[in-house]
Design an enzyme around this catalytic site. Sequence first.
Site, PDB file in Angstrom:
ATOM      1  N   ARG A 109      20.584  48.065  -7.939  1.00  0.00           N
ATOM      2  CA  ARG A 109      21.747  47.353  -7.239  1.00  0.00           C
ATOM      3  C   ARG A 109      22.826  48.191  -6.896  1.00  0.00           C
ATOM      4  O   ARG A 109      23.414  48.256  -5.773  1.00  0.00           O
ATOM      5  CB  ARG A 109      22.296  46.178  -8.272  1.00  0.00           C
ATOM      6  CG  ARG A 109      21.502  44.821  -7.886  1.00  0.00           C
ATOM      7  CD  ARG A 109      21.394  44.099  -9.315  1.00  0.00           C
ATOM      8  NE  ARG A 109      20.759  44.877 -10.155  1.00  0.00           N
ATOM      9  CZ  ARG A 109      19.471  44.867 -10.379  1.00  0.00           C
ATOM     10  NH1 ARG A 109      18.734  44.015  -9.820  1.00  0.00           N
ATOM     11  NH2 ARG A 109      18.813  45.518 -11.234  1.00  0.00           N
ATOM     12  N   THR A 110      23.585  48.730  -7.945  1.00  0.00           N
ATOM     13  CA  THR A 110      24.639  49.799  -7.501  1.00  0.00           C
ATOM     14  C   THR A 110      24.537  50.842  -6.624  1.00  0.00           C
ATOM     15  O   THR A 110      25.214  50.646  -5.426  1.00  0.00           O
ATOM     16  CB  THR A 110      25.064  50.229  -8.915  1.00  0.00           C
ATOM     17  OG1 THR A 110      25.301  49.436  -9.800  1.00  0.00           O
ATOM     18  CG2 THR A 110      26.491  50.954  -8.694  1.00  0.00           C
ATOM     19  N   LYS A 151      18.556  72.697 -13.983  1.00  0.00           N
ATOM     20  CA  LYS A 151      18.669  74.181 -14.075  1.00  0.00           C
ATOM     21  C   LYS A 151      19.863  74.504 -15.246  1.00  0.00           C
ATOM     22  O   LYS A 151      20.323  75.869 -15.462  1.00  0.00           O
ATOM     23  CB  LYS A 151      18.953  75.007 -12.858  1.00  0.00           C
ATOM     24  CG  LYS A 151      17.890  74.555 -11.752  1.00  0.00           C
ATOM     25  CD  LYS A 151      18.295  75.222 -10.527  1.00  0.00           C
ATOM     26  CE  LYS A 151      17.524  74.843  -9.391  1.00  0.00           C
ATOM     27  NZ  LYS A 151      18.154  75.282  -8.004  1.00  0.00           N
ATOM     28  N   ARG A 176      27.170  57.680 -11.227  1.00  0.00           N
ATOM     29  CA  ARG A 176      26.728  56.783 -12.325  1.00  0.00           C
ATOM     30  C   ARG A 176      26.224  58.067 -13.356  1.00  0.00           C
ATOM     31  O   ARG A 176      25.539  58.976 -12.723  1.00  0.00           O
ATOM     32  CB  ARG A 176      25.713  55.802 -12.162  1.00  0.00           C
ATOM     33  CG  ARG A 176      25.128  55.517 -13.628  1.00  0.00           C
ATOM     34  CD  ARG A 176      23.844  54.497 -13.308  1.00  0.00           C
ATOM     35  NE  ARG A 176      24.728  53.045 -12.854  1.00  0.00           N
ATOM     36  CZ  ARG A 176      24.291  51.918 -12.914  1.00  0.00           C
ATOM     37  NH1 ARG A 176      22.982  51.720 -12.988  1.00  0.00           N
ATOM     38  NH2 ARG A 176      24.922  51.099 -12.594  1.00  0.00           N
ATOM     39  N   HIS A 208      32.242  49.867 -15.844  1.00  0.00           N
ATOM     40  CA  HIS A 208      31.363  49.625 -14.535  1.00  0.00           C
ATOM     41  C   HIS A 208      32.354  48.898 -13.772  1.00  0.00           C
ATOM     42  O   HIS A 208      32.241  47.717 -13.330  1.00  0.00           O
ATOM     43  CB  HIS A 208      30.171  48.634 -14.895  1.00  0.00           C
ATOM     44  CG  HIS A 208      29.045  48.598 -14.005  1.00  0.00           C
ATOM     45  ND1 HIS A 208      29.344  49.407 -12.511  1.00  0.00           N
ATOM     46  CD2 HIS A 208      27.778  48.690 -13.928  1.00  0.00           C
ATOM     47  CE1 HIS A 208      28.442  49.305 -11.940  1.00  0.00           C
ATOM     48  NE2 HIS A 208      27.207  48.854 -12.556  1.00  0.00           N
TER      49      HIS A 208
HETATM   50  N1   CP Z   1      24.119  45.593 -12.172  1.00  0.00           N
HETATM   51  C1   CP Z   1      23.893  46.924 -12.201  1.00  0.00           C
HETATM   52  O1   CP Z   1      24.707  47.906 -12.658  1.00  0.00           O
HETATM   53  O2   CP Z   1      22.661  47.176 -11.808  1.00  0.00           O
HETATM   54  P1   CP Z   1      21.779  48.427 -11.533  1.00  0.00           P
HETATM   55  O3   CP Z   1      21.769  49.277 -12.930  1.00  0.00           O
HETATM   56  O4   CP Z   1      20.702  48.311 -10.982  1.00  0.00           O
HETATM   57  O5   CP Z   1      22.662  49.347 -10.780  1.00  0.00           O
END
Ligand code: CP
Length: 309
Positions: free
Chosen positions: A57-58, A86, A107, A135
């Site tokens: 999603r993100t 590396k 991320r 998040h």
């Molecule tokens: N909600 C969320 O962070 O989903 P993903 O891990 O799929 O990005």
Amino acid sequence: MDLTGHFIGRNIISFRDLTKDEIEYILQKAFEVKNRQHENALAGKVLATLFFEPSTRTRLSFEAAITSIGGRFFGIADSSSSSIMKGETLKDTIKTVSGYCDAIIMRHPYEGAARAAADVSSVPIINAGDGANQHPTQALLDLFTIKETFGNIDGLNIGLMGDLKYGRTVHSLSMALAHYNVKLTLIAPKLLRMPKDVKEHLQSRNVAYDEIECINEECKKLDVIYVTRIQKERFGDLQEYERVAGSYKISKATLADLNPNVKIMHPLPRVDEIDPDVDDTPNALYFHQAHNGIPVRQALVSLVTGAIK
Ligand code: CP
């Protein structure tokens, strides 16, 4: 307070850094974007999406968000395809990539990685999840969805249920909700309780909260139950995971004992904590919530790059 231009060049790392006025400004811009007031806003902007940990999603909603209002992106969807393999450090990667783009969405599995990246980046860093820490873009879309659904956030009874220990989404959301007049119910097995620092943050802001281990009569008052997956990947001891796996679940039978209008939210992905039989009920908000990632992330990227003031 006039926040026009306030976010240009700004890092979005943690809800600890955002005031209520700033949160409300981002949400206001997200509603404008959803109402198609900023079409093509990102024309000429280039974004980097660096995902060193899995995401559906993100990453995809950021990438869809960017391209659908005229921006472009490049990125890493898997650390195995980058020079990190590396032995390149994260800081060297960020110093390099920040010369290629207008902002970096990142991320990373380590807590604090987004802050470390921001320390060396010449462009804004948007934290798309750092380990079990924060998040913030998820919490913004959660707030947006609650506000869109209920018209306001103040006055709501909100339950946070599941892995409150390792779930970064509930850490960010708790800190976000601490700016509003809400009552929180923290529903988790003992092993998965909310960390002390997040509870101290709630206490410092006089947020009323209860801690319980499973759904009880009091939960009939809840307007929202925000469910989270047990974050198996964050457990050092898999036996500990086995002890709590499958220990909570929302099903149609659970809904029968709750407020008939309760909204069930979840950042997704889910494993088995919401039965698919809930999906077709008017209570299920989680896929709509995921879709709201688009306007919220469009607004955020546009604000930090100056595409929207
Ligand atoms: N909600 C969320 O962070 O989903 P993903 O891990 O799929 O990005």
